[in-house]
Scaffold this motif. Structure first.
Motif, PDB file in Angstrom:
ATOM      1  N   UNK A 290      29.962  41.988  34.686  1.00  0.00           N
ATOM      2  CA  UNK A 290      31.143  41.978  35.557  1.00  0.00           C
ATOM      3  C   UNK A 290      32.435  42.005  34.750  1.00  0.00           C
ATOM      4  N   UNK A 291      32.447  41.377  33.579  1.00  0.00           N
ATOM      5  CA  UNK A 291      33.644  41.386  32.742  1.00  0.00           C
ATOM      6  C   UNK A 291      33.785  42.672  31.941  1.00  0.00           C
ATOM      7  N   UNK A 292      32.657  43.358  31.732  1.00  0.00           N
ATOM      8  CA  UNK A 292      32.666  44.561  30.895  1.00  0.00           C
ATOM      9  C   UNK A 292      33.044  45.821  31.660  1.00  0.00           C
ATOM     10  N   UNK A 293      33.054  45.733  32.995  1.00  0.00           N
ATOM     11  CA  UNK A 293      33.407  46.905  33.793  1.00  0.00           C
ATOM     12  C   UNK A 293      34.870  47.277  33.584  1.00  0.00           C
ATOM     13  N   UNK A 294      35.169  48.550  33.805  1.00  0.00           N
ATOM     14  CA  UNK A 294      36.567  49.015  33.778  1.00  0.00           C
ATOM     15  C   UNK A 294      36.864  49.624  35.149  1.00  0.00           C
ATOM     16  N   UNK A 295      37.675  48.956  35.975  1.00  0.00           N
ATOM     17  CA  UNK A 295      38.325  47.668  35.730  1.00  0.00           C
ATOM     18  C   UNK A 295      37.332  46.510  35.811  1.00  0.00           C
ATOM     19  N   UNK A 296      37.702  45.372  35.222  1.00  0.00           N
ATOM     20  CA  UNK A 296      36.834  44.196  35.279  1.00  0.00           C
ATOM     21  C   UNK A 296      36.697  43.729  36.729  1.00  0.00           C
ATOM     22  N   UNK A 329      19.984  21.144  47.060  1.00  0.00           N
ATOM     23  CA  UNK A 329      21.085  20.857  46.141  1.00  0.00           C
ATOM     24  C   UNK A 329      22.025  22.056  46.093  1.00  0.00           C
ATOM     25  N   UNK A 330      23.313  21.807  46.252  1.00  0.00           N
ATOM     26  CA  UNK A 330      24.302  22.876  46.264  1.00  0.00           C
ATOM     27  C   UNK A 330      25.318  22.673  45.149  1.00  0.00           C
ATOM     28  N   UNK A 331      25.483  23.673  44.294  1.00  0.00           N
ATOM     29  CA  UNK A 331      26.448  23.610  43.188  1.00  0.00           C
ATOM     30  C   UNK A 331      27.714  24.368  43.573  1.00  0.00           C
ATOM     31  N   UNK A 332      28.846  23.855  43.136  1.00  0.00           N
ATOM     32  CA  UNK A 332      30.130  24.501  43.429  1.00  0.00           C
ATOM     33  C   UNK A 332      30.243  25.832  42.684  1.00  0.00           C
ATOM     34  N   UNK A 333      31.039  26.735  43.224  1.00  0.00           N
ATOM     35  CA  UNK A 333      31.302  28.031  42.600  1.00  0.00           C
ATOM     36  C   UNK A 333      32.794  28.150  42.297  1.00  0.00           C
ATOM     37  N   UNK A 334      33.166  29.200  41.568  1.00  0.00           N
ATOM     38  CA  UNK A 334      34.564  29.377  41.165  1.00  0.00           C
ATOM     39  C   UNK A 334      34.973  30.838  41.340  1.00  0.00           C
ATOM     40  N   UNK A 335      36.076  31.051  42.017  1.00  0.00           N
ATOM     41  CA  UNK A 335      36.601  32.405  42.207  1.00  0.00           C
ATOM     42  C   UNK A 335      37.239  32.893  40.914  1.00  0.00           C
ATOM     43  N   UNK A 336      36.776  34.074  40.443  1.00  0.00           N
ATOM     44  CA  UNK A 336      37.311  34.682  39.228  1.00  0.00           C
ATOM     45  C   UNK A 336      38.045  35.970  39.620  1.00  0.00           C
ATOM     46  N   UNK A 337      39.356  35.908  39.689  1.00  0.00           N
ATOM     47  CA  UNK A 337      40.129  37.083  40.074  1.00  0.00           C
ATOM     48  C   UNK A 337      40.375  37.946  38.841  1.00  0.00           C
ATOM     49  N   UNK A 338      39.935  39.195  38.915  1.00  0.00           N
ATOM     50  CA  UNK A 338      40.088  40.130  37.798  1.00  0.00           C
ATOM     51  C   UNK A 338      40.728  41.421  38.318  1.00  0.00           C
ATOM     52  N   UNK A 339      40.587  42.490  37.577  1.00  0.00           N
ATOM     53  CA  UNK A 339      41.347  43.709  37.837  1.00  0.00           C
ATOM     54  C   UNK A 339      40.903  44.464  39.081  1.00  0.00           C
ATOM     55  N   UNK A 340      39.647  44.340  39.498  1.00  0.00           N
ATOM     56  CA  UNK A 340      39.119  45.210  40.548  1.00  0.00           C
ATOM     57  C   UNK A 340      39.692  44.921  41.943  1.00  0.00           C
ATOM     58  N   UNK A 341      40.441  43.818  42.081  1.00  0.00           N
ATOM     59  CA  UNK A 341      41.072  43.542  43.378  1.00  0.00           C
ATOM     60  C   UNK A 341      42.598  43.626  43.289  1.00  0.00           C
ATOM     61  N   UNK A 342      43.105  44.079  42.173  1.00  0.00           N
ATOM     62  CA  UNK A 342      44.557  44.250  42.054  1.00  0.00           C
ATOM     63  C   UNK A 342      45.296  42.932  41.951  1.00  0.00           C
TER      64      UNK A 342
END
Length: 345
Positions: A290-296, A329-342
């Motif tokens: 996901x980080x290696x994509x262009x755009x990320x 059991x439920x673990x929290x998640x984290x939103x990672x905003x990168x280039x693909x959503x502007x």
């Protein structure tokens, strides 16, 4: 010493590129070939797995089986596996892997490895078929599922589930995109498969709830929820052919996972459609690609190693007290905003 990709390639007479694609869950490899490559990797102790022969011949207090799908997204389950390996150290238990093809999952055909007397527990990763779970329950060992079958309350009463929070960050992301001016939303991800997970279905529900609360509706003609897939995975060539005939493009694709999002980005790119200028794309899981994509790729990060560690804790707890109630059991998640959503914040 663990084997390398070159060792596996030499053993099977295949190219290093083919081996790498199979082990990293990338397209261009048939399911049959992928399964053979991963089985060979296990047998040669790639990634430090024990083979079936190891289970029979090496002294230990029993084995935990990681059961996954032969076409599962490797970047996800390898990260989960790292957590399993950390938590299993010092327990006297060993770790092995078994794989099921799509046909085997559909027919609930359990790998023979799971019927050995020394199996102490089973961990399911990307195997979310309720009938498979029901058959595994007949083996009489603790079962922990990373995520869980959808619409299978009878199964959830008898297995432990270690999963991620699937709704809040999807909802928040959709709202952020709406605030940024996006109005036409479509979804990508197979919702029709018998192997669709509860978490995957929850992501879709959060997506539709956010649109409803904003007074919008899903652009269903642009969604990919079961069509143009191969084994439940979006095929970018077929998706591009369908995109070509849309009367109007969506502003956003919210995807059930990162691998689906990556295929959608490839389909859009092949049609000359720019991401995120024309269509924004977001995934779920935060796999390495996901980080290696262009755009990320904008995504929602899941604590994959933690999920793996908690599966072992569940099994140890169940072995100590077989009559205890099932855990969810439920673990929290984290939103990672990168280039693909502007430009959203």
């Amino acid at each position: 010493m663990n084997c390398s990709i070159n060792d596996i390639a030499a053993s099977l007479g295949l190219s290093r590129n083919t081996i790498s694609k199979a082990l990293n869950g990338k397209p261009g490899v048939s399911e049959k070939t992928r399964k053979k490559i991963i089985e060979t990797a296990v047998a040669m102790k790639y990634r430090q797995f024990l083979s079936e022969a190891d289970l029979r011949n090496e002294p230990h207090d029993g084995s935990i089986i990681l059961l996954t799908k032969s076409t599962a997204q490797t970047g996800f389950w390898l990260s989960v596996m790292e957590g399993i390996k950390k938590a299993i150290e010092g327990t006297g238990l060993t770790l092995a892997m078994a794989m099921m093809s799509s046909e085997e999952i559909l027919n609930a055909k359990i790998p023979p490895l799971l019927r050995q007397d020394n199996i102490r527990g089973i961990i399911l990763v990307e195997v979310c078929n309720a009938d498979v779970c029901r058959k595994l329950l007949t083996l009489g060992v603790p079962i922990v599922s990373v995520d869980a079958p959808n619409n299978a309350e009878d199964v959830l009463e008898k297995i432990d589930v270690v999963t991620m929070e699937n709704r809040n960050n999807i909802y928040n992301l959709v709202m952020k995109l709406i605030k940024a001016g996006r109005k036409r939303f479509a979804f990508a991800g197979n919702l029709a498969s018998s192997n669709t997970s509860l978490g995957f279905a929850e992501r879709y529900k959060a997506f539709t709830e956010a649109l409803r609360d904003a007074g919008l509706e899903e652009i269903r003609e642009c969604s990919f929820t079961e069509e143009v897939t191969i084994d439940g995975v979006i095929n970018p060539t077929a998706a591009a052919a369908r995109i070509k005939h849309f009367t109007q493009l969506p502003d956003v694709y919210i995807c059930g996972n990162d691998w689906t999002a990556i295929q959608i980005m490839r389909a859009l790119s092949s049609e000359g459609i720019k991401v995120p200028e024309t269509v924004a794309v977001a995934g779920f899981d935060d796999i390495p690609d996901s980080q290696d994509m262009i755009p990320s790729l904008t995504t929602i990060a899941t604590p994959k190693e933690l999920l793996g560690m908690e599966t072992i804790h569940c099994i140890l707890s169940k072995l100590k007290d077989p009559k205890r109630a099932s855990l969810f059991i439920t673990a929290a998640t984290e939103l990672k905003i990168r280039e693909s959503t502007g430009g959203i914040s």
